[in-house]
Design an enzyme around this catalytic site. Structure first.
Site, PDB file in Angstrom:
ATOM      1  N   ILE A 158       0.837  -1.202   0.000  1.00  0.00           N
ATOM      2  CA  ILE A 158       0.000   0.000   0.000  1.00  0.00           C
ATOM      3  C   ILE A 158       0.874   1.255   0.000  1.00  0.00           C
ATOM      4  O   ILE A 158       0.564   2.242  -0.674  1.00  0.00           O
ATOM      5  CB  ILE A 158      -0.954  -0.026   1.221  1.00  0.00           C
ATOM      6  CG1 ILE A 158      -1.988  -1.151   1.038  1.00  0.00           C
ATOM      7  CG2 ILE A 158      -1.635   1.321   1.423  1.00  0.00           C
ATOM      8  CD1 ILE A 158      -2.814  -1.472   2.279  1.00  0.00           C
ATOM      9  N   ASP A 166      13.866   2.729  10.905  1.00  0.00           N
ATOM     10  CA  ASP A 166      12.975   1.863  11.681  1.00  0.00           C
ATOM     11  C   ASP A 166      12.035   2.787  12.450  1.00  0.00           C
ATOM     12  O   ASP A 166      12.469   3.486  13.385  1.00  0.00           O
ATOM     13  CB  ASP A 166      13.805   1.008  12.642  1.00  0.00           C
ATOM     14  CG  ASP A 166      12.933   0.112  13.519  1.00  0.00           C
ATOM     15  OD1 ASP A 166      11.691   0.269  13.504  1.00  0.00           O
ATOM     16  OD2 ASP A 166      13.496  -0.743  14.218  1.00  0.00           O
ATOM     17  N   VAL A 167      10.749   2.785  12.080  1.00  0.00           N
ATOM     18  CA  VAL A 167       9.818   3.745  12.696  1.00  0.00           C
ATOM     19  C   VAL A 167       9.595   3.480  14.185  1.00  0.00           C
ATOM     20  O   VAL A 167       9.085   4.341  14.893  1.00  0.00           O
ATOM     21  CB  VAL A 167       8.459   3.799  11.954  1.00  0.00           C
ATOM     22  CG1 VAL A 167       8.618   4.310  10.540  1.00  0.00           C
ATOM     23  CG2 VAL A 167       7.750   2.452  12.002  1.00  0.00           C
ATOM     24  N   TYR A 183      -2.286  -6.900  16.719  1.00  0.00           N
ATOM     25  CA  TYR A 183      -2.604  -6.048  15.566  1.00  0.00           C
ATOM     26  C   TYR A 183      -3.974  -5.369  15.719  1.00  0.00           C
ATOM     27  O   TYR A 183      -4.103  -4.169  15.502  1.00  0.00           O
ATOM     28  CB  TYR A 183      -2.602  -6.946  14.327  1.00  0.00           C
ATOM     29  CG  TYR A 183      -2.786  -6.249  13.002  1.00  0.00           C
ATOM     30  CD1 TYR A 183      -1.699  -5.703  12.328  1.00  0.00           C
ATOM     31  CD2 TYR A 183      -4.045  -6.173  12.393  1.00  0.00           C
ATOM     32  CE1 TYR A 183      -1.862  -5.096  11.089  1.00  0.00           C
ATOM     33  CE2 TYR A 183      -4.210  -5.574  11.163  1.00  0.00           C
ATOM     34  CZ  TYR A 183      -3.115  -5.038  10.508  1.00  0.00           C
ATOM     35  OH  TYR A 183      -3.284  -4.438   9.290  1.00  0.00           O
ATOM     36  N   LYS A 214      -4.817  -1.375  15.767  1.00  0.00           N
ATOM     37  CA  LYS A 214      -5.482  -0.633  14.691  1.00  0.00           C
ATOM     38  C   LYS A 214      -6.659   0.183  15.246  1.00  0.00           C
ATOM     39  O   LYS A 214      -6.953   1.274  14.757  1.00  0.00           O
ATOM     40  CB  LYS A 214      -5.950  -1.581  13.586  1.00  0.00           C
ATOM     41  CG  LYS A 214      -4.805  -2.139  12.746  1.00  0.00           C
ATOM     42  CD  LYS A 214      -4.087  -1.032  11.959  1.00  0.00           C
ATOM     43  CE  LYS A 214      -2.975  -1.554  11.088  1.00  0.00           C
ATOM     44  NZ  LYS A 214      -2.188  -0.506  10.434  1.00  0.00           N
TER      45      LYS A 214
END
Ligand SMILES: NC(=O)c1ccc[n+]([C@@H]2O[C@H](COP(=O)([O-])OP(=O)(O)OC[C@H]3O[C@@H](n4cnc5c(N)ncnc54)[C@H](O)[C@@H]3O)[C@@H](O)[C@H]2O)c1
Length: 263
Positions: free
Chosen positions: A16, A61-62, A153, A157
């Site tokens: 994406i 690396d965020v 996850y 989110k």
């Protein structure tokens, strides 16, 4: 000739994020790709530059706030302050239970998906505050809205949707809009790997979407580009599902009484 706006895309080396980098470049943006995937990041940046645009890859690396800050300063030096930020860097897990999940993997996923979103929004948001304009799009998911058995996850989110609302209010007074997109399943490398490993049944997946098909990465990029554009000037704090009707269909199509027509 005036230079195009600077668009920063975390996770822009694949999936994406790559589709978004391509779409925003086609719209005239100059692209900074932040990713841990050097080969992918350089490949996308090279392709965009070869097509006549300006694009650079930055290894980052965020999950590391200091690293994101340092790269943000470097991007500002090389290209100018960010006008647009899309936070697509993320890890996508497989089904597991809360009781049995690996806690180290759980913590790493939060550090990348949730903390990484915060880090990028802070480092590039400060540049936008100084410029008194900007648009941020975070990557939510259908997971932002309903419980699914992905215990690191899925709540992450949901938290990103709420964070997006907080940031929209904090940054709105500086002329910065903050929104999220909520894709359903999209065929990018993590889903492809799961299908190939027999962990996902595509017929079953498509069967719970109103449209009976999945969005392409480009469809998510189009929604992101819209939210970044002046056409969305009065839209902030929302999560826009791009889900081929999954949210509408998932409970309807699994109703115990059956659907009122022949499939
Ligand atoms: N594909 C889907 O089905 C789907 C559905 C809903 C939401 N999303 C979200 O969209 C985003 C992109 O997913 P995708 O499907 O394109 O996956 P992808 O794996 O193709 O792309 C994710 C990119 O993030 C990068 N990345 C991973 N960890 C990083 C880190 N610590 N620092 C910097 N970069 C890092 C990867 O190298 C990769 O290039 C994710 O946030 C994901 O949760 C995906």
């Amino acid at each position: 000739m005036t230079k195009g706006p600077v668009a920063v895309v975390t996770g822009g080396a694949s999936g994406i994020g790559e589709a978004t980098s391509r779409r925003l470049a086609a719209d005239g943006c100059r692209i900074a790709i932040l990713d841990v995937n050097k080969d992918g990041g350089e490949r996308v940046a090279k392709a965009l530059s070869a097509a006549g645009g300006e694009a650079r890859y930055y290894a980052c690396d965020v999950a590391d706030a200091k690293a994101v800050d340092a790269v943000a300063a470097q991007v500002a030096k090389d290209m100018g302050p960010a006008h647009i930020l899309v936070t697509s860097a993320g890890l996508i897990p497989n089904t597991e239970s809360v009781m049995d999940m690996d806690l180290e993997a759980h913590d790493r996923m939060w550090r990348v998906n949730y903390n990484g979103t915060i880090h990028a929004c802070r480092s590039f948001g400060r540049q936008m505050i100084a410029e008194k304009r900007g648009a941020i799009v975070t990557l939510g998911s259908i997971n932002s809205r309903l419980p699914l058995p992905l215990p690191a996850y899925n709540p992450g989110k949901a938290a990103i949707e709420r964070l997006t609302q907080l940031l929209a209010v904090e940054l709105g007074r500086h002329g910065i809009r903050v929104n999220s997109v909520g894709p359903t399943y999209v065929m990018t490398p993590p889903l492809r790997a799961k299908v190939e490993a027999g962990q996902r049944d595509m017929n079953k997946i498509m069967g719970v979407h109103a449209l009976g098909r999945l969005p392409e990465p480009k469809d998510i990029a189009d929604a992101i580009a819209y939210l970044c554009s002046d056409q969305a000037a009065s839209i902030t704090g929302i999560l826009l599902p791009v889900d081929a009707g999954w949210l509408a269909a998932v409970s309807y199509r699994t109703y115990a009484g059956g659907v009122p027509w022949k499939e």
